[in-house]
Write an enzyme that holds these catalytic residues in place. Structure first.
Site, PDB file in Angstrom:
ATOM      1  N   LYS A 131       1.031  -1.219  -0.100  1.00 57.85           N
ATOM      2  CA  LYS A 131      -0.284   0.188  -0.389  1.00 57.85           C
ATOM      3  C   LYS A 131       0.771   1.297  -0.370  1.00 57.85           C
ATOM      4  O   LYS A 131       0.496   2.448  -1.041  1.00 57.85           O
ATOM      5  CB  LYS A 131      -0.962   0.217   1.499  1.00 57.85           C
ATOM      6  CG  LYS A 131      -1.360   1.503   0.863  1.00 57.85           C
ATOM      7  CD  LYS A 131      -3.096   1.447   2.287  1.00 57.85           C
ATOM      8  CE  LYS A 131      -3.902   0.009   2.056  1.00 57.85           C
ATOM      9  NZ  LYS A 131      -4.408  -0.574   3.263  1.00 57.85           N
ATOM     10  N   ARG A 181      -3.413   2.841   8.691  1.00 54.82           N
ATOM     11  CA  ARG A 181      -3.362   1.905   7.653  1.00 54.82           C
ATOM     12  C   ARG A 181      -2.377   0.695   7.534  1.00 54.82           C
ATOM     13  O   ARG A 181      -1.150   0.816   7.680  1.00 54.82           O
ATOM     14  CB  ARG A 181      -3.958   2.095   6.144  1.00 54.82           C
ATOM     15  CG  ARG A 181      -5.124   3.176   5.282  1.00 54.82           C
ATOM     16  CD  ARG A 181      -5.053   3.610   5.238  1.00 54.82           C
ATOM     17  NE  ARG A 181      -6.407   3.783   4.813  1.00 54.82           N
ATOM     18  CZ  ARG A 181      -7.042   4.344   4.226  1.00 54.82           C
ATOM     19  NH1 ARG A 181      -7.566   3.190   3.132  1.00 54.82           N
ATOM     20  NH2 ARG A 181      -8.487   5.068   3.637  1.00 54.82           N
ATOM     21  N   GLY A 234      -8.179  -7.240   3.621  1.00 53.43           N
ATOM     22  CA  GLY A 234      -8.835  -7.820   4.593  1.00 53.43           C
ATOM     23  C   GLY A 234      -8.585  -8.508   6.181  1.00 53.43           C
ATOM     24  O   GLY A 234      -8.943  -8.683   7.069  1.00 53.43           O
ATOM     25  N   MET A 290      -6.072  -7.294   8.037  1.00 55.26           N
ATOM     26  CA  MET A 290      -4.721  -6.243   8.666  1.00 55.26           C
ATOM     27  C   MET A 290      -6.209  -5.184   9.425  1.00 55.26           C
ATOM     28  O   MET A 290      -7.029  -4.780   8.657  1.00 55.26           O
ATOM     29  CB  MET A 290      -3.482  -6.421   8.461  1.00 55.26           C
ATOM     30  CG  MET A 290      -2.960  -8.131   8.645  1.00 55.26           C
ATOM     31  SD  MET A 290      -0.730  -6.994   8.703  1.00 55.26           S
ATOM     32  CE  MET A 290      -0.846  -6.376   7.334  1.00 55.26           C
ATOM     33  N   ARG A 304      -3.406  -2.148  -6.141  1.00 56.63           N
ATOM     34  CA  ARG A 304      -2.931  -2.991  -6.879  1.00 56.63           C
ATOM     35  C   ARG A 304      -2.762  -3.443  -7.779  1.00 56.63           C
ATOM     36  O   ARG A 304      -3.887  -3.571  -8.155  1.00 56.63           O
ATOM     37  CB  ARG A 304      -2.796  -3.975  -5.169  1.00 56.63           C
ATOM     38  CG  ARG A 304      -4.442  -3.841  -4.734  1.00 56.63           C
ATOM     39  CD  ARG A 304      -4.559  -3.966  -3.632  1.00 56.63           C
ATOM     40  NE  ARG A 304      -5.369  -4.793  -3.830  1.00 56.63           N
ATOM     41  CZ  ARG A 304      -6.664  -5.381  -2.448  1.00 56.63           C
ATOM     42  NH1 ARG A 304      -5.930  -5.004  -1.239  1.00 56.63           N
ATOM     43  NH2 ARG A 304      -7.739  -5.001  -1.866  1.00 56.63           N
ATOM     44  N   HIS A 314      -3.738 -46.029 -11.467  1.00 55.80           N
ATOM     45  CA  HIS A 314      -4.013 -46.318 -12.629  1.00 55.80           C
ATOM     46  C   HIS A 314      -5.534 -44.574 -13.172  1.00 55.80           C
ATOM     47  O   HIS A 314      -5.271 -44.652 -14.175  1.00 55.80           O
ATOM     48  CB  HIS A 314      -4.900 -47.445 -13.315  1.00 55.80           C
ATOM     49  CG  HIS A 314      -5.519 -47.642 -14.352  1.00 55.80           C
ATOM     50  ND1 HIS A 314      -7.068 -47.847 -14.444  1.00 55.80           N
ATOM     51  CD2 HIS A 314      -5.133 -47.919 -15.435  1.00 55.80           C
ATOM     52  CE1 HIS A 314      -6.837 -48.005 -16.343  1.00 55.80           C
ATOM     53  NE2 HIS A 314      -5.629 -48.046 -16.238  1.00 55.80           N
ATOM     54  N   SER A 368      14.429 -41.516 -23.098  1.00 59.64           N
ATOM     55  CA  SER A 368      13.537 -41.727 -22.354  1.00 59.64           C
ATOM     56  C   SER A 368      13.880 -42.121 -20.843  1.00 59.64           C
ATOM     57  O   SER A 368      13.297 -42.987 -20.416  1.00 59.64           O
ATOM     58  CB  SER A 368      12.281 -42.345 -23.165  1.00 59.64           C
ATOM     59  OG  SER A 368      11.129 -40.524 -22.544  1.00 59.64           O
ATOM     60  N   CYS A 428       9.477 -39.043 -20.347  1.00 57.66           N
ATOM     61  CA  CYS A 428       8.184 -39.491 -20.253  1.00 57.66           C
ATOM     62  C   CYS A 428       6.792 -40.057 -19.097  1.00 57.66           C
ATOM     63  O   CYS A 428       6.221 -40.217 -19.454  1.00 57.66           O
ATOM     64  CB  CYS A 428       7.906 -40.212 -21.377  1.00 57.66           C
ATOM     65  SG  CYS A 428       8.865 -41.783 -20.523  1.00 57.66           S
ATOM     66  N   TYR A 448      12.721 -33.203 -25.204  1.00 63.75           N
ATOM     67  CA  TYR A 448      11.847 -32.844 -24.736  1.00 63.75           C
ATOM     68  C   TYR A 448      11.002 -32.551 -23.605  1.00 63.75           C
ATOM     69  O   TYR A 448      12.249 -33.949 -22.789  1.00 63.75           O
ATOM     70  CB  TYR A 448      11.492 -33.541 -25.417  1.00 63.75           C
ATOM     71  CG  TYR A 448      11.523 -34.865 -25.812  1.00 63.75           C
ATOM     72  CD1 TYR A 448      10.461 -35.513 -25.326  1.00 63.75           C
ATOM     73  CD2 TYR A 448      12.086 -35.536 -26.269  1.00 63.75           C
ATOM     74  CE1 TYR A 448      10.202 -37.155 -25.187  1.00 63.75           C
ATOM     75  CE2 TYR A 448      12.750 -37.095 -27.036  1.00 63.75           C
ATOM     76  CZ  TYR A 448      11.319 -37.791 -25.852  1.00 63.75           C
ATOM     77  OH  TYR A 448      11.318 -38.721 -25.613  1.00 63.75           O
TER      78      TYR A 448
HETATM   79  C1  PEP Z   1       7.794 -44.358 -15.557  1.00 65.06           C
HETATM   80  O1  PEP Z   1       7.839 -45.347 -15.267  1.00 65.06           O
HETATM   81  O2  PEP Z   1       8.043 -43.772 -15.740  1.00 65.06           O
HETATM   82  C2  PEP Z   1       6.970 -45.226 -17.719  1.00 65.06           C
HETATM   83  C3  PEP Z   1       6.692 -43.972 -18.184  1.00 65.06           C
HETATM   84  O3  PEP Z   1       5.821 -45.995 -17.859  1.00 65.06           O
HETATM   85  P1  PEP Z   1       4.636 -46.816 -17.058  1.00 65.06           P
HETATM   86  O4  PEP Z   1       4.430 -45.502 -15.737  1.00 65.06           O
HETATM   87  O5  PEP Z   1       4.485 -47.153 -18.181  1.00 65.06           O
HETATM   88  O6  PEP Z   1       5.950 -47.475 -16.367  1.00 65.06           O
END
Ligand code: PEP
Ligand code: MG
Length: 871
Positions: free
Chosen positions: A21, A91, A100, A102, A333, A453, A763, A831, A851
């Protein structure tokens, strides 16, 4: 050290010292905007107050007196002068906004003498007594700690006595009576000396920093001492919005905080003081009305608001007061906005040339993107109707959903086909329930954690999910579930909130935003900035479509397990598992090839022109056979019927099931180990992949397919399956495809140099890698002890959601270094679920992965987070 600053002496950039403020007021002052003059006691002084045993630091009041002289000069009034009194507001104002939480005291400096001065000065006795009674009430409750209700009761009593419905119906004499009775309550605790009033009020504001609600608010919003440690105190000359109908007070946003539209948005209450707006006593007018009634004032306010927006480069939330036709700004603000408004205003401001691309990107947070993608529950509806949840679990996949309860996937599909909206409720879900996910609005399970899952699939396809609601007891036979004495039957309507993990009875309205142009625009800007690639985990054409629409540059993980579970295939695959020798196995596997080829082809068509990484078979085989309990039951029945063919078939199945039984199946015969024992399985998969690819080429389309081997621990595993199952097929069809590996086993990280010589790409499977590094079972941990670990501070966050950079990340770093040294052309991605988590993406950028691959619905978040990492 200096503890008190006038506006002339302050640096508006120093938010930490002056509070939000204070800094805002100084900024407006320095921009030549009309703010009432003021001084600021710094947050440093607040810290000293506390380290001093809640006493004001030595010399502070001397500094205040000194600075007040500046205030007196600027206003031409004098603090405590009965003829020409200066009144001030005191203030609070922390470095981050704590709306609100304080305290603030208005009209300070009034006493029996200065009251008379105020009457003379304004010629308005009623106004002066109104100001005095407000001050006495605030001083009494905030500074002296008297219950506010005592004052409210007196005020209401007098209103009742006078037969007044509204405050405004009370006369000057009535208010005099209010003042008299308030003073009775305060007794001699109320100091007539304005300097004493000021000193006590400063202390009260400091103390409000540690009031229970302020402490709670900081905790809930993760405001740690490094962000804000203490409040500043702003002493500001009073301006009055309650001096008649050419006065008033209001708040406004420089753009609509709900839609982001570039119009002033706000409310204005004529003849009122600040707290009247907040208290909601009278219905305020919209700023639009002011535009019609007083275009001159509106224009002034509009110009000031836009000027502030240009300077701060952010949408502003501004408080203003009009005193007898003159506009004053009291606060500015950065505005809090809906995700929609956030994204729209940022893109608009970029296009207006107000902010750079980088500034624009930095302002959009992953939550804003997520908030736009998924429907939300209407909070005001919950509040209005006093609705509370019937149960609470883990917020596994964001979004809110309403539908009729069904207890199995087939029913979900059936009801959906007759036009019902349904919520699939299961103890836990299995891969053969996935068709039910697509048919449902959302998923609710009584077991499982964030990487169960149900969670993974729900996030992948963007369905809201609440999992692990242990209080819910499902009875599949009776087709109902019970929770705390409430029974919910199949067909009853429930609502789940995947943002909070809450479950409600009945339908709660949701608000779903259409994705605006600006959503795609900000992601396009992110693409220009990021260096990390973003691909998607997808294993159905539907997922692939979502991934593509959200800008995935390919599929980083196509899991193939599902293909074996679909109806016509399962029995054939069971023949594969039951085969006595390689010959029989190959024969049975070859019967599957046309099915698999077709599945691949459908996905390849969607991903035309992009890269698709197909992972070969990963789970343990026993998952594809019935359980031994189930077999025993059937065997019993077959024996009773005297069906000897069936008996011998079931007996051999049972034998095989027992052979396949393992103590730790997830650390057992799975992944590449299955490929080594039964190369025929991988060989047929590769055949289906290659045939699908060639078919696509025949259709005049192209894409790049890569083949990925799971669970590798040693380079010789890759070598072996390449030789036995992959290269022969390439040779037969005269094609080549890159062959790479998951890095999801600890040993693979450590021997990454050797592995990189056999692999075209890596990966990281950080789900399994995290499981291995911690030896935490990824399927159980959330329901067992993760909560405990987080609560007791042993872990700072759930390592299955956000990468453990110290442990798992260190192994990844080693693998990247060794891998690239041995094979400079190695492409490296991730992944695991972490590939969609912004903090983990930051880390992936830092260790220079090529990636990240995230669930299709997380792709927009990943694109943004990758850009943030590069800023
Ligand atoms: C992992 O293990 O990170 C993976 C991508 O394979 P999954 O989840 O299918 O075991
Ligand atoms: Mg894995």
């Amino acid at each position: 050290r200096k503890l008190v600053y006038t506006y002339d002496e302050s640096d508006p950039e120093d938010v930490k010292l002056l509070g939000g403020k204070g800094a805002g007021l100084v900024l407006m002052y320095k921009q030549g905007l009309p703010v009432p003059p003021g001084i600021t006691i710094t947050t440093e002084a607040c810290k000293l107050f506390y380290s001093n045993g809640e006493r004001l630091p030595d010399g502070l009041m001397d500094e205040v007196r000194e600075a007040m002289r500046w205030l007196e000069e600027r206003t031409g009034r004098k603090f405590g002068d009965p003829r020409n009194p200066l009144l001030v507001s005191v203030r609070s104002g922390a470095p981050v906004s704590m709306p609100g939480m304080m305290d603030t005291v208005l009209n300070l400096g009034l006493n029996d003498d200065t009251l008379r001065g105020l009457i003379e000065l304004t010629g308005n006795e009623r106004f002066a007594y109104d100001a005095y009674r407000r001050f006495l009430q605030m001083f009494g409750s905030i500074v002296l700690g008297i219950d506010k209700k005592v004052f409210d009761d007196i005020f209401e009593e007098i209103k009742r006595e006078r037969g007044a419905k509204y405050d405004s119906e009370l006369s000057a004499d009535d208010l005099k009576e209010v003042v008299r009775r308030f003073k009775e309550v305060l007794g001699d605790k109320f100091p007539q000396d304005p300097w004493k009033q000021l000193e006590l009020a400063i202390m009260a504001v400091f103390r409000s920093w540690n009031s229970p609600r302020a402490v709670f608010y900081r905790k809930a919003n993760n405001i740690t001492p490094d962000v804000a440690d203490g409040t500043a105190v702003n002493i500001v000359a009073m301006v009055f919005g309650n001096m008649g109908f050419d006065s008033g007070t209001g708040v406004l946003f420089t753009r609509d905080p709900a839609t982001g539209e570039n119009v002033l948005y706000g409310e204005f209450l004529p003849n009122a003081q600040g707290e009247d707006v907040v208290a909601g006593i009278r219905t305020p007018k919209s700023i639009e009305e002011l535009k019609n009634e007083r275009p001159d004032l509106y224009k002034q306010i509009y110009d000031m608001a836009k000027k502030l927006e240009r300077v701060k480069k952010e949408v502003q939330d501004i408080e203003f007061t009009i005193e007898r036709g003159k506009v004053f700004l009291l606060q500015t603000r950065n505005a809090k906005m809906t995700p929609l408004a956030r994204v729209k205003t940022v893109v608009d401001m970029y296009e207006e040339g107000l902010v750079t691309k980088e500034e624009a990107l930095a302002r959009v947070k992953p939550e804003h993107i997520i908030g736009l993608l998924y429907p939300r529950l209407d909070e005001s509806y919950l509040k209005k109707h006093g609705i509370s949840p019937i149960a609470e679990g883990l917020n596994a996949s964001p979004g809110a959903a309403t539908g009729r309860v069904v207890f199995d996937a087939d029913t979900a599909v059936e009801w959906r086909n007759r036009g019902e909206r349904v919520i699939l409720v299961r103890e836990e879900t299995r891969p053969d329930d996935v068709h039910g996910f697509y048919a449902s609005e959302g998923i609710l399970t009584s077991r499982g954690g964030m990487t169960s899952h149900a969670s993974v699939v729900a996030r992948a396809i963007g369905k809201p999910a609440v999992v692990g609601v242990e209080k819910i007891k499902i009875d599949y036979d009776k087709r109902e579930f019970r929770v705390d004495g409430i029974t919910v039957r199949e067909g009853d309507v429930i609502t789940i909130d995947g943002f909070t993990g809450k479950v409600y009875l009945g339908e709660i309205p949701t608000a779903k935003a259409e994705l605006p142009r600006e959503f795609f625009e900000i992601l396009r800007m992110a693409d220009e900035v990021r260096s990390l690639g973003v691909r998607a985990n997808a294993d159905t054409p539907e997922d692939a479509e979502i991934a593509r629409r959200f800008g995935a540059e390919g599929i980083g993980l196509l899991r193939t397990e599902r293909m074996f579970r679909r109806p016509e295939r399962l029995s054939i695959f069971q023949q594969v598992i039951m085969a006595r020798d390689s010959e029989e196995r190959r024969e049975a596997m070859n019967k599957l090839v046309p099915f698999l080829r077709n599945d691949f082809l459908e996905i390849f068509r969607v991903m035309e022109g992009l890269k698709v990484t197909v992972r070969l078979f990963d789970p343990p085989l026993h998952e594809f056979l019935p359980s031994s309990d189930e077999l025993l039951e059937k065997l019993c029945e077959a024996r009773m019927r005297g069906d000897s063919d069936e008996v011998s078939k079931l007996e051999s199945l049972l034998r095989r099931v027992r052979e396949l039984r393992e103590a730790n199946p997830m650390m057992g015969h799975r992944g590449v180990r299955v490929g080594v024992t039964y190369p025929e399985i991988y060989e047929a998969q590769v055949r289906a992949i290659v045939e699908a690819y060639l078919q696509l080429r025949k259709e005049g389309k192209d894409l790049q397919v890569q083949i990925m081997i799971p669970q590798v621990a040693d380079y010789r595993e890759i070598k072996y399956v390449k030789e036995k199952a992959i290269e022969p097929v390439f040779k037969e069809y005269g094609v080549r495809m890159p062959v790479g590996t998951m890095i999801e086993v600890v040993r693979a990280c450590i021997t990454a140099d050797k592995i990189a010589k056999e692999a075209d790409f890596f990966s990281f499977g950080t789900n399994d890698l995290t499981q291995g590094v911690f030896t935490f079972s990824r399927d159980d941990v959330e329901n067992k002890f993760m909560h405990d670990y987080l609560e007791k501070g042993i872990l700072d966050f759930d390592v299955f959601q956000s990468l453990d950079t110290e442990g798992v990340g260190e192994l990844m770093r080693i693998a990247v270094e060794k891998g690239r040294a041995a094979n400079p052309n190695l492409e490296i991605g991730i992944c695991g679920e972490h590939g969609g988590d912004p903090k983990s993406i930051e880390f992936c950028h830092r260790i220079k992965l090529d990636y990240v691959s995230a669930s299709a619905f997380r792709v927009p978040v990943a694109r943004l987070a990758a850009a943030h990492a590069a800023l």
